[in-house]
Scaffold this motif. Structure first.
Motif, short mmCIF file in Angstrom:
data_model
loop_
_atom_site.label_atom_id
_atom_site.label_comp_id
_atom_site.label_asym_id
_atom_site.label_seq_id
_atom_site.Cartn_x
_atom_site.Cartn_y
_atom_site.Cartn_z
N THR A 21 -44.01 -32.51 18.34
CA THR A 21 -43.11 -32.02 18.08
C THR A 21 -42.01 -32.22 17.58
N PHE A 22 -41.25 -31.46 16.73
CA PHE A 22 -40.05 -31.77 16.37
C PHE A 22 -38.66 -30.25 16.65
N ARG A 23 -37.82 -31.12 16.64
CA ARG A 23 -36.20 -30.50 17.99
C ARG A 23 -35.34 -30.42 15.99
N ASP A 24 -35.51 -28.89 15.67
CA ASP A 24 -35.20 -28.51 14.99
C ASP A 24 -33.68 -28.03 15.12
N PRO A 25 -32.53 -28.47 14.18
CA PRO A 25 -31.28 -27.92 14.52
C PRO A 25 -31.32 -26.30 14.40
N GLN A 26 -31.85 -25.69 13.70
CA GLN A 26 -31.47 -24.27 13.98
C GLN A 26 -33.14 -23.65 15.22
N ARG A 27 -33.69 -24.49 14.62
CA ARG A 27 -35.15 -23.29 15.34
C ARG A 27 -35.53 -23.63 16.74
N GLY A 28 -34.75 -24.92 16.99
CA GLY A 28 -35.22 -25.74 18.30
C GLY A 28 -36.37 -26.53 19.01
N VAL A 29 -37.25 -26.00 19.21
CA VAL A 29 -38.09 -26.83 19.80
C VAL A 29 -39.44 -26.17 18.61
N VAL A 30 -39.94 -27.29 18.60
CA VAL A 30 -41.25 -26.70 17.10
C VAL A 30 -42.87 -27.32 17.47
N GLU A 31 -43.64 -26.67 17.49
CA GLU A 31 -44.35 -27.30 17.67
C GLU A 31 -45.71 -27.00 17.50
N GLY A 50 -55.85 -23.35 7.01
CA GLY A 50 -55.27 -22.76 8.17
C GLY A 50 -53.73 -22.06 7.11
N PRO A 51 -53.63 -20.95 7.51
CA PRO A 51 -52.41 -20.27 7.11
C PRO A 51 -50.84 -21.09 6.53
N ASN A 52 -49.54 -20.49 5.93
CA ASN A 52 -48.90 -21.38 6.14
C ASN A 52 -48.18 -21.70 7.55
N GLY A 53 -47.78 -22.52 8.08
CA GLY A 53 -47.37 -23.06 8.75
C GLY A 53 -48.22 -23.67 9.64
N ALA A 54 -49.46 -23.66 9.53
CA ALA A 54 -50.58 -23.58 10.96
C ALA A 54 -50.28 -25.47 11.22
N GLY A 55 -50.30 -25.92 10.38
CA GLY A 55 -49.71 -27.62 11.00
C GLY A 55 -51.08 -28.76 10.42
N LYS A 56 -51.33 -27.96 9.19
CA LYS A 56 -52.61 -28.70 8.58
C LYS A 56 -51.62 -30.38 8.10
N THR A 57 -49.90 -29.61 6.84
CA THR A 57 -49.69 -31.21 6.78
C THR A 57 -49.28 -31.80 8.01
N THR A 58 -49.30 -31.38 8.85
CA THR A 58 -47.80 -32.36 10.02
C THR A 58 -49.08 -33.51 10.07
N ASP A 173 -53.59 -33.42 0.85
CA ASP A 173 -52.99 -32.69 0.79
C ASP A 173 -53.04 -31.56 0.00
N GLU A 174 -53.77 -30.19 -0.14
CA GLU A 174 -54.01 -29.69 -0.91
C GLU A 174 -53.77 -30.32 -2.34
N PRO A 175 -55.12 -30.37 -2.92
CA PRO A 175 -55.29 -31.70 -3.69
C PRO A 175 -54.91 -31.16 -5.49
N1 LIG Z 1 -39.40 -31.44 9.82
C1 LIG Z 1 -39.89 -30.89 10.19
N2 LIG Z 1 -38.79 -30.22 11.40
C2 LIG Z 1 -39.11 -28.83 11.88
N3 LIG Z 1 -40.68 -28.54 12.44
C3 LIG Z 1 -41.11 -28.84 10.99
C4 LIG Z 1 -40.81 -29.98 10.20
N4 LIG Z 1 -42.29 -29.77 9.82
C5 LIG Z 1 -42.92 -28.97 9.68
N5 LIG Z 1 -42.38 -27.74 10.42
C6 LIG Z 1 -43.07 -26.87 10.91
O1 LIG Z 1 -44.37 -27.15 11.90
C7 LIG Z 1 -45.22 -26.51 11.74
C8 LIG Z 1 -46.01 -26.47 10.90
O2 LIG Z 1 -45.60 -27.24 9.68
P1 LIG Z 1 -47.00 -27.62 8.87
O3 LIG Z 1 -46.07 -27.94 7.28
O4 LIG Z 1 -47.37 -29.06 9.28
O5 LIG Z 1 -47.38 -25.98 7.87
P2 LIG Z 1 -49.30 -26.49 6.85
O6 LIG Z 1 -50.25 -25.78 7.92
O7 LIG Z 1 -49.43 -27.87 6.44
O8 LIG Z 1 -48.48 -25.60 6.20
P3 LIG Z 1 -48.47 -24.95 4.76
O9 LIG Z 1 -49.69 -24.35 4.27
O10 LIG Z 1 -47.40 -24.21 3.90
O11 LIG Z 1 -48.29 -26.09 3.77
C9 LIG Z 1 -44.09 -25.01 10.53
O12 LIG Z 1 -43.74 -24.41 11.56
C10 LIG Z 1 -42.92 -26.10 9.91
O13 LIG Z 1 -42.15 -25.11 9.40
#
Ligand SMILES: Nc1ncnc2c1ncn2[C@@H]1O[C@H](COP(=O)(O)OP(=O)(O)OP(=O)(O)O)[C@@H](O)[C@H]1O
Length: 275
Positions: A21-31, A50-58, A173-175
């Motif tokens: 979980t991130f605490r983002d100044p603009q978006r608040g809590v991001v799960e 997974g689609p963009n923003g799915a959580g793969k990179t995290t 990550d996306e090699p």
């Molecule tokens: N440091 C951060 N602070 C706040 N939110 C974050 C941070 N890093 C990632 N996020 C948010 O976490 C969610 C998952 O992001 P992530 O980069 O893991 O997705 P992804 O599946 O890798 O996407 P993509 O395919 O676009 O690379 C997104 O909503 C992203 O905006």
């Protein structure tokens, strides 16, 4: 041996209920990641879709010790990432879009620097550098400063530097992002060669044909959760679809439909309690 002394039962990568979980100044809590379970065996190629923003990179960043999980557990090659991140780093090669290169070092100097950081020296170091140069076809530009290289050439040096110590676990990550067709093909061959060498490769991609061709198993991540995982045939059987694109879309649509039902149920029961 018990689960506590042998977490993941010999898995090269093991994740249990991983959350971030991130605490983002603009978006608040991001799960970003809401509970991912994963296991990847030696000699296996595992693809995360997974689609963009799915959580793969995290997810990949938590497995690579770059980010600390909010909760859950990850074990790499038998080592808990929270307990011994340095030892985990010795056992992985991690490549991400933000992997930086020192602009003033050449590719060869970069490989030497990172090889030394991983404890290589002497003939073993030189042999590792040479192997990486050959594996990623760097010879024509290995002696140019990284700042002078094209995007694709930089990506190839970045990958070579991530694996110069021939780690048992590769997390990529996306090699193939930024690579041309020939360099992508080399990357795919390299990943296949790592499987043959008994290494474990976990990678994320948006390129479904790449996943279809390479992966022994695939995990589909959506809204921070693992929707489904298994062999392509298992995912086909689960969804009744043939092509990976249709499998993927069916899983996402099913998750969206379930979320609507859950939300409707929650709103109905809150209406009941209000009455
Ligand atoms: N440091 C951060 N602070 C706040 N939110 C974050 C941070 N890093 C990632 N996020 C948010 O976490 C969610 C998952 O992001 P992530 O980069 O893991 O997705 P992804 O599946 O890798 O996407 P993509 O395919 O676009 O690379 C997104 O909503 C992203 O905006």
């Amino acid at each position: 041996m018990t689960e506590s002394t042998n977490p993941g039962h010999g898995a090269a990568i093991f994740a249990d209920g991983l959350k971030k979980t991130f605490r983002d100044p603009q978006r608040g809590v991001v799960e970003a990641v809401r509970g991912v379970d994963l296991d990847c065996q030696p000699g296996e190629i595992y693809g995360l879709l997974g689609p963009n923003g799915a959580g793969k990179t995290t997810t990949l960043r938590m497995l690579s010790t770059i980010l600390a999980p909010t909760s859950g557990r990850a074990v790499i090659d038998g080592i808990d990432v929270a307990k011994d991140p340095l030892e985990v780093r010795r056992r992985i090669g991690f490549l991400s879009g933000s992997t930086g290169l020192y602009p003033r070092l050449t590719g060869r100097e970069t490989l030497r620097y990172f090889g030394k950081l991983h404890g290589l020296e002497g003939d073993a170091l030189e042999a590792s550098i040479q192997r990486a140069i050959e594996d990623f076809d760097l010879s024509k530009f290995a002696d140019g400063r990284c700042e002078t290289l094209s995007t694709g050439q930089k990506q190839r040096v970045s990958i070579a530097r991530a694996v110069v110590h021939d780690p048992p676990v590769l997390i990529l990550d996306e090699p193939t992002t930024g690579l041309d067709i020939m360099a992508s093909s080399d990357m795919i061959k390299f990943i296949e060669s790592r499987r043959e060498a008994g290494r474990c490769v976990l990678f994320s991609t948006h390129i479904l044909s790449e996943a279809e061709r390479l992966c022994d198993r695939i995990g589909v991540v959506y809204s921070g959760r693992m929707l489904a995982h298994g062999t392509l045939d298992e995912l086909r059987a689960d969804t009744g679809k043939e092509w990976l694109e249709d499998v993927f879309l069916a899983l996402v649509q099913r998750a969206d439909a379930e979320a609507v039902v859950t939300a409707a149920g929650a709103s109905a029961s809150s209406g009941e309690s209000d009455a």
